[in-house]
Design an enzyme around this catalytic site. Structure first.
Site, PDB file in Angstrom:
ATOM      1  N   TRP A  57       0.828  -1.212   0.000  1.00 47.28           N
ATOM      2  CA  TRP A  57       0.000   0.000   0.000  1.00 47.28           C
ATOM      3  C   TRP A  57       0.857   1.254   0.000  1.00 47.28           C
ATOM      4  CZ3 TRP A  57      -4.267  -0.517  -2.194  1.00 47.28           C
ATOM      5  CH2 TRP A  57      -4.974  -1.720  -2.092  1.00 47.28           C
TER       6      TRP A  57
ATOM      7  N   ASP B 242      -2.080   6.890   6.025  1.00 52.77           N
ATOM      8  CA  ASP B 242      -3.129   6.065   5.413  1.00 52.77           C
ATOM      9  C   ASP B 242      -3.572   5.059   6.469  1.00 52.77           C
ATOM     10  OD1 ASP B 242      -4.696   4.215   4.143  1.00 52.77           O
ATOM     11  OD2 ASP B 242      -3.209   3.657   2.621  1.00 52.77           O
TER      12      ASP B 242
ATOM     13  N   LYS C  84     -13.270  -1.311   6.183  1.00 52.58           N
ATOM     14  CA  LYS C  84     -12.621  -2.260   7.079  1.00 52.58           C
ATOM     15  C   LYS C  84     -13.118  -2.051   8.502  1.00 52.58           C
ATOM     16  CE  LYS C  84      -8.868  -1.777   3.881  1.00 52.58           C
ATOM     17  NZ  LYS C  84      -9.003  -3.037   3.164  1.00 52.58           N
TER      18      LYS C  84
HETATM   19  N1  PMP Z   1      -4.562   1.632   1.769  1.00 51.58           N
HETATM   20  C1  PMP Z   1      -4.648   0.530   2.525  1.00 51.58           C
HETATM   21  C2  PMP Z   1      -3.752   0.407   3.725  1.00 51.58           C
HETATM   22  C3  PMP Z   1      -5.566  -0.472   2.210  1.00 51.58           C
HETATM   23  O1  PMP Z   1      -5.659  -1.570   2.957  1.00 51.58           O
HETATM   24  C4  PMP Z   1      -6.405  -0.312   1.083  1.00 51.58           C
HETATM   25  C5  PMP Z   1      -7.458  -1.330   0.697  1.00 51.58           C
HETATM   26  N2  PMP Z   1      -7.210  -2.617   0.997  1.00 51.58           N
HETATM   27  C6  PMP Z   1      -6.257   0.839   0.310  1.00 51.58           C
HETATM   28  C7  PMP Z   1      -5.337   1.793   0.678  1.00 51.58           C
HETATM   29  C8  PMP Z   1      -7.098   1.062  -0.905  1.00 51.58           C
HETATM   30  O2  PMP Z   1      -8.366   1.373  -0.479  1.00 51.58           O
HETATM   31  P1  PMP Z   1      -9.593   1.612  -1.450  1.00 51.58           P
HETATM   32  O3  PMP Z   1      -9.976   0.287  -1.988  1.00 51.58           O
HETATM   33  O4  PMP Z   1     -10.602   2.232  -0.542  1.00 51.58           O
HETATM   34  O5  PMP Z   1      -9.139   2.555  -2.527  1.00 51.58           O
END
Ligand code: PMP
Length: 360
Positions: A102, A172, A196
């Site tokens: 991420w 994030d 989540k």
């Molecule tokens: N950052 C993290 C730490 C994540 O776990 C996720 C999704 N698993 C995201 C960003 C991306 O999120 P989204 O699907 O809401 O764009």
């Protein structure tokens, strides 16, 4: 229907009491005769829902008055670009900490707008730890420092908050927001996809310090300008109303259950149970250094990957769902967000012990 436990990384399990309340209010919210889905976002009913949700989130996280709380769409992935678009403020370089998949996505997107200095990285050990602050090569002229406090795929979590001095810290928090108390005043900006630990997919929360907004890149789309969203109370256009309503129910439930300090204690107890099980056997393993192990997402592998399929099938039969690891990581992953009851972790541990014994 027999009881199941859902270990999905997101969209993820929601508190049962919240789903029951949503069911009860589905056709007629508080005597309005309407479902929340059918209400104008500018009507008095939904305005009350939105205000209460924001007030409860502010209370839970103790958000200082000089921070805006925004309810947006586009997922955490949109924040990968909205953050640089809005926070560069005339500067040209940014610091990022790289702790896994991420972080890397955030870095790749930021490179479209700025010079990215990777100030620390755990790539040298396959992203199995969080680099200590002493090893960060920060640039005091950076527009901000970005990190990922919990890597959802790698299962690496920072159990401390970095100190970046005058340079705003951006986090994030998609996969660990609301799992423990945090000091919001240490951050310039926090963002999180809701799916989540907050509520349904489609809602993205941004908490941002006032002085950081209002100087976006000239090309920033109106919708991607935090100032537009702040000035319109996140209602410049139609917000994700139903997702906001469910998030509001989650916030109210968290308050009733003792707030984030109580959540943290429960989350520690659940994670400890599962890590103890992993560590007690050489049948299973988790690659993350102990002090950086995530309390939310726990990846693990079986000694013999040829048994993965049998493991997942047996888990399914016991009502233990969505344990398959992320496609980039393989193996298994148990996500145990706030809404996962301790009984779910106990059932998983029991199954893991039984399976190891059968196969071992
Ligand atoms: N950052 C993290 C730490 C994540 O776990 C996720 C999704 N698993 C995201 C960003 C991306 O999120 P989204 O699907 O809401 O764009």
């Amino acid at each position: 229907m027999s009881e199941i436990f859902n270990f999905s990384a997101g969209p993820a399990v929601l508190p049962k009491s919240v789903l029951e309340q949503a069911r009860d209010e589905m056709l007629d919210w508080h005597g309005s005769g309407m479902s929340v889905m059918e209400m104008s976002h500018r009507g008095k009913e939904f305005t009350a829902i939105a205000h209460q949700a924001e007030a409860d989130l502010r209370e839970l996280l103790n958000v200082p008055a000089n921070y805006k709380v925004l309810f947006l769409q586009g997922g955490a992935s949109s924040q990968f670009s909205m953050v640089p678009m809005n926070l560069l403020r005339g500067r040209t370089s940014v610091d990022y900490i790289n702790t896994g998949i991420w972080s890397e996505k955030a870095i790749d997107e930021a490179r479209r707008y700025a010079t990215v200095n990777v100030a620390a990285s755990s790539a040298d050990k396959n992203f199995s730890y969080a680099p200590a602050q002493a090893d960060w090569q920060l640039d005091k002229n950076a527009a901000y420092v970005h990190y990922t406090p919990n890597e959802t795929i790698g299962g690496v979590e920072f159990h401390w908050t970095p100190d970046t001095g005058e340079v705003p810290l951006v986090a994030d928090m998609s996969s660990n927001i609301l799992s423990k108390p945090i000091d919001v005043s240490r951050f310039g900006l926090i963002y999180a996809g809701a799916q989540k630990n907050i509520g349904p997919a489609g809602l993205t929360i941004v908490i941002v310090r006032d002085d950081l907004i209002g100087k976006p890149l000239a090309t920033t789309p109106t919708m991607f300008n935090y100032l537009t969203q702040a000035e319109h109370g996140s209602m410049y256009n139609t917000p994700p109303t139903y997702a906001m309503y469910i998030a509001g129910l989650v916030f109210a439930m968290l308050k009733r259950e003792g707030g984030l300090a109580a959540m943290e204690q429960r989350n520690i107890a659940k994670a400890t149970l599962l890590y103890d099980c992993l560590d007690a056997s050489d049948f299973y393993s988790n690659p993350v250094v102990h002090e950086n192990r995530s309390r939310m997402n726990i990846p693990f592998t079986l000694r013999d990957p040829a048994l993965d399929e049998a493991f997942l099938k047996g888990a399914q039969q016991r009502g233990l769902l969505q344990l398959k690891g992320h496609k980039l990581a393989g193996g298994m992953r148990a996500s145990i967000y706030n809404a996962m009851p301790i009984a779910g972790v106990q059932a998983l541990v029991q199954y893991m012990q039984d399976f190891a014994q059968q196969q071992g």
